[in-house]
Design an enzyme around this catalytic site. Structure first.
Site, PDB file in Angstrom:
ATOM      1  N   ASP A   1     -30.261 -11.103 -13.993  1.00 30.05           N
ATOM      2  CA  ASP A   1     -29.203 -10.083 -13.956  1.00 30.05           C
ATOM      3  C   ASP A   1     -27.886 -10.822 -13.755  1.00 30.05           C
ATOM      4  OD1 ASP A   1     -27.957  -7.610 -13.949  1.00 30.05           O
ATOM      5  OD2 ASP A   1     -29.372  -6.704 -12.558  1.00 30.05           O
TER       6      ASP A   1
ATOM      7  N   HIS B   1     -29.174  -7.655 -17.868  1.00 30.83           N
ATOM      8  CA  HIS B   1     -27.904  -7.030 -17.444  1.00 30.83           C
ATOM      9  C   HIS B   1     -27.200  -6.330 -18.607  1.00 30.83           C
ATOM     10  CE1 HIS B   1     -24.051  -6.406 -15.476  1.00 30.83           C
ATOM     11  NE2 HIS B   1     -23.479  -6.885 -16.578  1.00 30.83           N
TER      12      HIS B   1
ATOM     13  N   GLU C   1     -24.927  -9.494 -11.572  1.00 31.98           N
ATOM     14  CA  GLU C   1     -24.091  -9.219 -10.404  1.00 31.98           C
ATOM     15  C   GLU C   1     -24.274 -10.265  -9.299  1.00 31.98           C
ATOM     16  OE1 GLU C   1     -25.979  -7.098 -12.044  1.00 31.98           O
ATOM     17  OE2 GLU C   1     -24.757  -5.360 -12.602  1.00 31.98           O
TER      18      GLU C   1
ATOM     19  N   HIS D   1     -26.231  -1.279  -7.070  1.00 33.04           N
ATOM     20  CA  HIS D   1     -26.614  -0.120  -7.872  1.00 33.04           C
ATOM     21  C   HIS D   1     -28.121  -0.218  -8.125  1.00 33.04           C
ATOM     22  CE1 HIS D   1     -26.087  -3.237 -10.929  1.00 33.04           C
ATOM     23  NE2 HIS D   1     -26.931  -2.565 -11.676  1.00 33.04           N
TER      24      HIS D   1
ATOM     25  N   GLU E   1     -34.029  -2.522  -7.702  1.00 36.99           N
ATOM     26  CA  GLU E   1     -34.626  -3.046  -8.942  1.00 36.99           C
ATOM     27  C   GLU E   1     -35.665  -4.135  -8.671  1.00 36.99           C
ATOM     28  OE1 GLU E   1     -31.500  -4.219 -11.705  1.00 36.99           O
ATOM     29  OE2 GLU E   1     -30.301  -2.534 -11.014  1.00 36.99           O
TER      30      GLU E   1
ATOM     31  N   HIS F   1     -29.117  -7.985  -7.450  1.00 37.53           N
ATOM     32  CA  HIS F   1     -28.163  -7.331  -6.550  1.00 37.53           C
ATOM     33  C   HIS F   1     -28.869  -6.276  -5.731  1.00 37.53           C
ATOM     34  CE1 HIS F   1     -28.611  -4.030  -9.309  1.00 37.53           C
ATOM     35  NE2 HIS F   1     -28.580  -4.950 -10.258  1.00 37.53           N
TER      36      HIS F   1
HETATM   37 ZN    ZN Z   1     -26.781  -5.993 -13.906  1.00 40.74          ZN
END
Ligand code: ZN
Length: 283
Positions: free
Chosen positions: A8, A59, A10, A116, A135, A103
């Site tokens: 990802d 992402h 972030e 998020h 996640e 994240h």
């Molecule tokens: Zn992401």
């Protein structure tokens, strides 16, 4: 030994705000930083005994990693029409999964950088069999259903702490200290990558002893809370979805993999319903 990497953006070293990932000129810089963090994890994995590494870019449009700059020993799953979302390419033949640049979850207890859950535009909260997940935990349950244990995570300090509450055994490489949802005290990327490389190597060396995260036998129930009622309502076009509140839905599937695909289908519907389902397509 095959290792799967879910990447990802972030939690990548150097990232502190959403603008850095969205402004076109800035984004090009951060694609390079993402590719470099992933390369550090790939190198660590091979140093730890991996013989094959598959990376799934997870992402945004899922096409961020720069293939020509990726460690040539790895293969890359890129592009976004994927039934298995961030886990496309994963199967029972892998001996471990690593999460690079991830994240914290939406609404987590600590401030984490750009927190998020899967789609910030629509997901307020996600629960699996009653447990709130981010996640990393959700993806680990899916990998667990395939017998694949989580080995390693990298991201900000609050993210690492959050995930280690569920997965205390995973190696965590901290790339920055979270100051706010949109601010961080950054390590230099070279410093962060050294830790990623070393911890990824240590994690893969322990892969044989690592335990998959399993949800258990029986059906799997997801509770999703969305940010807007229009997002929840449109998912009820699927006969399996029950509206449990103005913004909340529930569905149950026979197993974790099927439930994950169903969740992704609901999130796709919810995202497109944000401003009207036919608003962005030339139907
Ligand atoms: Zn992401």
């Amino acid at each position: 030994m095959k290792i799967f990497i879910s990447a990802d953006m972030e939690g990548i070293s150097g990232v502190a705000t959403n603008q850095q990932l969205k402004t076109p000129s800035e984004y090009q810089r951060f694609r390079k930083l993402m590719t470099a963090d992933v390369n550090a994890a790939i190198e660590g994995a091979f140093n730890g005994g991996a013989t094959e590494v598959v990376v799934a870019d997870g992402h945004g449009n899922m096409s961020n990693i720069i293939i020509e700059e990726l460690d040539p020993r790895a293969r890359l799953v890129s592009g976004n029409n994927r039934v298995m979302c961030q886990l496309e390419g994963l199967d029972e033949s892998f001996e471990g999964i690593m999460f690079v640049g991830h994240h914290g979850r939406e609404g987590g207890s600590d401030v984490t950088v750009i927190s998020h859950t899967l789609a910030g535009i629509c997901v307020e909260e996600m629960k699996i069999n009653g447990k709130v997940v981010g996640e990393t935990e959700m993806n680990s349950y899916v990998a667990g259903a395939m017998g694949v244990p989580p080995l390693f995570i990298s991201g900000d300090d609050a993210y690492v702490k959050e995930v280690q509450e569920t997965l205390p055994e995973v190696e965590g490489a901290v790339t920055k200290r979270a100051v706010d949802r949109f601010a961080a005290e950054l390590l230099h990327p070279e410093v962060a990558r050294k830790e990623i490389r070393e911890k990824a190597e240590a994690a893969v060396k322990k892969a044989k002893q690592a335990k998959p995260l399993v949800i258990g036998e029986g059906p799997v129930t997801f509770d999703l809370k969305f940010k807007g009622p229009q997002q929840a309502k449109m998912t009820t076009t699927l006969p399996t979805v029950e509206l449990t509140g103005p913004k909340s839905i529930r569905f149950t599937c026979d197993n974790m993999v099927t439930a994950y695909k169903h969740m992704w289908g609901c999130v796709i519907i919810a995202m497109t319903a944000t401003n009207g389902v036919l608003g962005s397509v030339n139907a």
